[in-house]
Scaffold this active site. Structure first.
Site: not given
Ligand SMILES: [Zn+2]
Length: 158
Positions: A123, A126, A147, A78, A75
């Protein structure tokens, strides 16, 4: 006949996402919580638009669309590990595509932003928006196509 398909289709989509949807967290449960101002200090405008406002980068413009090095995609907001390079495939859609995420690190929601129900993916640490998951992925593996916007990702080589 057509009418029937339109009636049945949303139910199929709902059913296929249900098990995941039940596990998804509400925004207040993410372990990383930041204000709009705080996110804006760590993300570029484009990253903020995609990750925090569920925007979509233009097809074929992303850094990881045609990128096949070995490693882990994390991510951008984060650094939680989200996808492994061996689950990446060329879908031809113009966005990085994966058939499997790293278990437990991705959350699911549904949205109707484009006039039909899609499974949004984010995610799980976060809440950052990643993209969507579709059922037209490689049949020989999971049949799923995660995707993902390149903007939402960072890459750590193996
Ligand atoms: Zn994240």
């Amino acid at each position: 006949m057509l009418k029937k398909i339109f009636i049945i289709l949303p139910f199929i989509l709902l059913l296929s996402c249900q098990s995941n949807a039940q596990k998804s967290k509400t925004t207040t449960e993410f372990s990383i919580q930041k204000t709009k101002e705080e996110w804006k200090t760590t993300l570029t405008n484009n990253e903020y638009y995609v990750l925090r406002e569920a925007g979509t980068e233009r097809a074929f413009t992303g850094k990881y669309n045609k990128f096949y090095e070995e490693g882990t995609y994390q991510c951008k907001a984060c650094n939680t590990s989200l996808f492994k390079s061996n689950n990446k495939f060329d879908s031809g859609t113009g966005w990085p595509s994966f058939d499997t995420p790293i278990k437990g690190n991705i959350g699911y929601n549904t949205d109707n932003d484009v006039g039909y129900t899609r499974s949004e993916i984010h995610c799980n640490t976060c809440g950052g928006h990643l993209g969507h998951v579709f059922n037209d992925g490689p049949k020989e593996t999971t049949g799923k196509r995660y995707c993902v916007n390149s903007v939402s990702l960072t890459f750590e080589a193996k």
